[in-house]
Design a protein around this motif. Structure first.
Motif, mmCIF file in Angstrom:
data_model
loop_
_atom_site.group_PDB
_atom_site.id
_atom_site.type_symbol
_atom_site.label_atom_id
_atom_site.label_comp_id
_atom_site.label_asym_id
_atom_site.label_seq_id
_atom_site.Cartn_x
_atom_site.Cartn_y
_atom_site.Cartn_z
ATOM 1 N N PRO A 89 0.806 -1.228 0.000
ATOM 2 C CA PRO A 89 0.000 0.000 0.000
ATOM 3 C C PRO A 89 0.836 1.275 0.000
ATOM 4 O O PRO A 89 0.376 2.314 -0.469
ATOM 5 C CB PRO A 89 -0.821 -0.122 1.291
ATOM 6 C CG PRO A 89 -0.949 -1.593 1.502
ATOM 7 C CD PRO A 89 0.361 -2.169 1.044
ATOM 8 N N THR A 92 1.216 1.921 -3.572
ATOM 9 C CA THR A 92 -0.087 2.118 -4.214
ATOM 10 C C THR A 92 -0.587 3.546 -4.029
ATOM 11 O O THR A 92 -1.250 4.102 -4.905
ATOM 12 C CB THR A 92 -1.113 1.131 -3.640
ATOM 13 O OG1 THR A 92 -0.633 -0.208 -3.811
ATOM 14 C CG2 THR A 92 -2.463 1.269 -4.337
ATOM 15 N N ARG A 93 -0.220 4.143 -2.903
ATOM 16 C CA ARG A 93 -0.690 5.507 -2.604
ATOM 17 C C ARG A 93 0.210 6.587 -3.193
ATOM 18 O O ARG A 93 -0.030 7.782 -2.973
ATOM 19 C CB ARG A 93 -0.758 5.704 -1.084
ATOM 20 C CG ARG A 93 -1.730 4.822 -0.361
ATOM 21 C CD ARG A 93 -1.930 5.310 1.066
ATOM 22 N NE ARG A 93 -0.683 5.287 1.820
ATOM 23 C CZ ARG A 93 -0.280 4.281 2.590
ATOM 24 N NH1 ARG A 93 -1.043 3.186 2.681
ATOM 25 N NH2 ARG A 93 0.857 4.335 3.257
#
Length: 208
Positions: A89, A92-93
């Motif tokens: 994540p 992903t961000r």
């Protein structure tokens, strides 16, 4: 770049100049700044800083180059730690579609080259930003990553900075310095192209 650095040095003095160069190198990978301004945190910065050091007696090439190497190592270590700590994540961000395309390309590059991907990626703008956290996410051992990080970051940071210095101080060495710089850039391109070719071949072998 060298002209801008000269103006900056005249305004702030040697100590702040060193800290600014080291800080940009560190932030390029540790804080993801290199994704958005790769030329200000990468090869152009180092080469320009080396040239300026060669023309200014107040600056020391060894202080600059060693500091660049240390900043590069620490920046990659932070990226590796964030990848290991926060997982997928974290990447992903990181931004829009083009950033995510770079992440996927770096993931494939890491799969293809493993330990060497950490070394080689230092010479590739997108690679030096994405590979450290991907190595952390992929559970690469700490000491294995550290060894590759030291080889890649020190060779990149010290080499390009010193090449810029000799391009400025020695007219006889200047052509060789520019040739070596060109070889470094060409090697970066070849590594990226080779990774793309291997990736295409691997995709063709996958079952439909």
């Amino acid at each position: 770049m060298a002209h801008d650095l000269a103006d900056f040095l005249g305004d702030v003095g040697p100590l702040v100049f060193y800290l600014a160069v080291w800080g940009l190198v560190f932030a390029g990978t540790a804080l993801f700044v290199g994704v958005f301004i790769p030329f200000i945190t990468g090869d152009s910065l180092l080469f320009g800083a080396g040239i300026l050091t060669g023309t200014n007696p107040e600056l020391s090439i060894w202080v600059l180059a060693i500091g660049v190497g240390v900043a590069a190592v620490l920046g990659d270590q932070v990226g590796f730690w964030l990848g290991r700590r926060l997982g997928r994540p974290y990447l992903t961000r990181r931004g829009g579609r083009w950033v995510q395309a770079g992440v996927k390309r770096a993931e494939r590059f890491y799969e293809l080259f493993g330990w060497w991907s950490v070394v080689i990626s230092r010479y590739i703008p997108w690679g030096r930003v994405f590979i450290p956290p991907i190595a952390g996410i992929s559970a690469m051992s700490y000491w294995r990553f550290l060894s590759a990080n030291i080889v890649g970051a020190l060779s990149w940071g010290v080499l390009i900075t010193v090449i810029g210095y000799f391009a400025a101080v020695d007219p006889g060495v200047r052509p060789v310095a520019y040739i070596v710089a060109g070889v470094v850039i060409l090697a970066s391109l070849v590594a990226g192209i080779r990774a793309w070719v291997l990736d295409r071949r691997a995709r063709r072998t996958l079952p439909e």
